[in-house]
Write a protein that holds these residues in place. Structure first.
Motif, short mmCIF file in Angstrom:
data_model
loop_
_atom_site.label_atom_id
_atom_site.label_comp_id
_atom_site.label_asym_id
_atom_site.label_seq_id
_atom_site.Cartn_x
_atom_site.Cartn_y
_atom_site.Cartn_z
N LEU A 153 0.72 -1.06 0.31
CA LEU A 153 -0.16 0.08 -0.16
C LEU A 153 0.69 0.97 -0.06
CD1 LEU A 153 -3.19 1.30 0.27
CD2 LEU A 153 -2.62 1.21 2.49
N LEU A 154 0.94 2.21 -1.01
CA LEU A 154 1.12 3.27 -0.82
C LEU A 154 0.34 4.38 -0.33
CD1 LEU A 154 2.51 3.05 -4.66
CD2 LEU A 154 4.18 2.54 -2.98
N PRO A 155 1.66 5.87 -0.04
CA PRO A 155 0.58 6.81 0.24
C PRO A 155 0.34 7.45 -0.83
CG PRO A 155 2.68 7.28 0.96
CD PRO A 155 2.73 5.97 -0.14
N VAL A 156 -0.93 7.05 -1.52
CA VAL A 156 -0.64 7.75 -2.42
C VAL A 156 -2.53 8.62 -2.64
CG1 VAL A 156 -0.54 6.31 -4.78
CG2 VAL A 156 -2.67 5.88 -3.72
N MET B 251 -4.06 7.38 3.68
CA MET B 251 -3.07 7.84 4.75
C MET B 251 -3.01 6.96 6.33
SD MET B 251 -0.53 9.61 3.32
CE MET B 251 -0.61 10.79 1.77
N GLU B 252 -4.35 6.66 6.44
CA GLU B 252 -5.07 6.39 7.72
C GLU B 252 -4.17 5.15 8.02
OE1 GLU B 252 -8.18 3.82 9.68
OE2 GLU B 252 -8.88 4.90 7.88
N PHE B 253 -3.49 4.14 7.59
CA PHE B 253 -2.36 2.91 7.29
C PHE B 253 -1.45 3.52 7.12
CE2 PHE B 253 -7.18 2.55 5.14
CZ PHE B 253 -7.21 1.61 6.86
N HIS B 254 -0.63 4.22 7.04
CA HIS B 254 0.54 4.53 6.91
C HIS B 254 1.51 4.15 8.40
CE1 HIS B 254 4.52 7.01 5.39
NE2 HIS B 254 4.85 7.48 6.30
N LEU C 55 3.09 8.75 -10.96
CA LEU C 55 2.81 9.10 -8.69
C LEU C 55 3.20 10.37 -8.08
CD1 LEU C 55 1.99 5.34 -7.85
CD2 LEU C 55 0.58 7.21 -8.91
N VAL C 56 2.49 11.07 -7.62
CA VAL C 56 2.97 12.04 -6.63
C VAL C 56 3.28 11.58 -5.47
CG1 VAL C 56 2.63 14.28 -5.38
CG2 VAL C 56 2.60 14.22 -8.14
N LEU C 57 3.71 11.30 -4.60
CA LEU C 57 4.06 10.28 -3.47
C LEU C 57 4.24 11.84 -2.39
CD1 LEU C 57 4.75 7.36 -3.53
CD2 LEU C 57 2.78 8.00 -3.63
N PRO C 58 3.76 12.08 -1.20
CA PRO C 58 3.86 13.69 -0.11
C PRO C 58 5.10 13.23 0.80
CG PRO C 58 1.18 12.66 0.22
CD PRO C 58 1.74 11.69 -0.27
N ASP C 59 5.49 13.94 0.89
CA ASP C 59 6.38 13.73 2.40
C ASP C 59 6.46 12.84 3.21
OD1 ASP C 59 7.93 14.29 5.02
OD2 ASP C 59 9.38 15.55 3.21
N PRO C 60 7.35 12.04 4.24
CA PRO C 60 7.16 11.13 4.85
C PRO C 60 6.54 11.44 5.80
CG PRO C 60 8.73 10.21 4.09
CD PRO C 60 8.45 11.63 2.77
N ALA C 61 6.97 12.58 6.46
CA ALA C 61 6.39 13.80 7.16
C ALA C 61 5.55 14.26 7.36
CB ALA C 61 7.34 14.94 7.68
N VAL C 62 4.80 14.38 6.13
CA VAL C 62 3.11 15.24 6.16
C VAL C 62 2.44 13.60 6.14
CG1 VAL C 62 1.79 15.83 4.62
CG2 VAL C 62 4.41 16.73 4.84
N CYS C 63 3.10 12.25 5.50
CA CYS C 63 2.20 11.23 5.87
C CYS C 63 1.35 10.82 7.03
CB CYS C 63 2.91 10.16 5.25
SG CYS C 63 2.84 10.15 3.10
N ASP C 64 2.88 11.38 8.50
CA ASP C 64 2.69 10.76 9.59
C ASP C 64 1.74 11.93 10.21
OD1 ASP C 64 4.79 8.88 9.40
OD2 ASP C 64 6.73 10.18 10.46
N LEU C 65 2.02 12.88 9.86
CA LEU C 65 1.36 13.47 10.05
C LEU C 65 -0.47 13.31 9.92
CD1 LEU C 65 -0.09 16.52 11.95
CD2 LEU C 65 0.71 17.22 9.49
#
Length: 253
Positions: free
Chosen positions: A120-123, A128-131, A203-213
């Motif tokens: 699963l990718l943070p697309v 993001m719920e599952f990041h 694909l555009v994938l957000p910054d990991p810090a944004v995914c964490d937030l």
């Protein structure tokens, strides 16, 4: 001999039957296969599960079968139980006290992502719920062998959801409602990913810090948010119960 059903068991039967009907309504079924199991209160380690052979749209509160930790019926029942199908569920229930409900599906999108190397990718925001909250278990064949259980449990760890590679999706919850809502959004995240990849565009994938937030926000862990939304899932579940009351009121029977 059939034992009397307590008010609490009757409430849980209706909640689980509602989840079965919702899974059918949202087309997450695989004919009579896959399961949703729910632990009953008490020291006996009893569970509710679907009667083997019924479509999910046919399941009612009274038709759910009460079984023990090994998948054997506790009470007399006219319905057949599929003990082999409880291999995955019993392992998770035994290992996780918070896994009151275990929900497993074979949806097309879920199976597609389960076949993708990167999982699963943070697309999308829904993903993001599952990041950093997804476990993975490699395929070992149809889950009919008990010796797979310890590997499955080890792979799941303390995560709320798991992708069974080349197989399907699994969610756990402290209630049937939580397990369903996690599955609803996990499957939707898979649908979005399959569509995004099928387009062929980069694909555009957000910054990991944004995914964490976003993950903390969507899991009610972002205590620094200006506008918390802690009751969102409760509101969504209430709305879903109104839906199932309209479309399949016999689930309560």
């Amino acid at each position: 001999m059939t034992t009397a059903i307590s008010a609490e068991e009757q409430r849980l039967r209706r909640e689980l039957a509602a989840v079965y009907r919702l899974v059918a309504h949202f087309r997450m079924t695989d004919l009579i296969f896959t399961h949703i199991s729910l632990r009953l209160p008490g020291p006996e380690h009893h569970f509710l599960i679907n009667p083997y052979g019924l479509l999910f749209e046919e399941i009612t509160a009274s038709s759910l079968v009460k079984i023990d930790i090994d998948g054997n019926p506790v009470d007399a029942t006219p319905h057949r139980v599929n003990p082999a199908g409880f291999v995955i569920h019993s392992a998770v229930h035994k290992a996780r006290s918070d896994a009151q409900c275990v929900l497993h599906t074979h949806t097309p999108a879920g199976c597609a992502v389960a076949a993708q190397r990167d999982g699963l990718l943070p697309v999308n925001q829904i993903s993001m719920e599952f990041h950093n909250r997804v476990a993975y278990h490699d395929y070992e064949g149809v889950a009919l062998n008990l010796d797979e259980q310890q590997r499955l449990v080890k792979d799941l760890g303390d995560q709320p959801v798991m992708i069974l590679r080349n197989h399907g999706l699994l969610t756990v919850g402290t209630s049937a409602a939580q397990a369903f809502l996690r599955m609803y959004y996990l499957d939707k995240a898979c649908q979005i990913q399959v569509s995004a990849l099928a387009s062929g565009a980069a694909l555009v994938l957000p910054d990991p810090a944004v995914c964490d937030l976003a993950a903390r926000q969507l899991n009610g862990e972002a205590t620094d948010s200006d506008y918390p939304d802690d009751d969102a899932y409760d509101l969504a579940w209430s709305a879903l119960l109104r839906l199932v009351d309209r479309i399949a009121p016999d689930y309560r029977e």
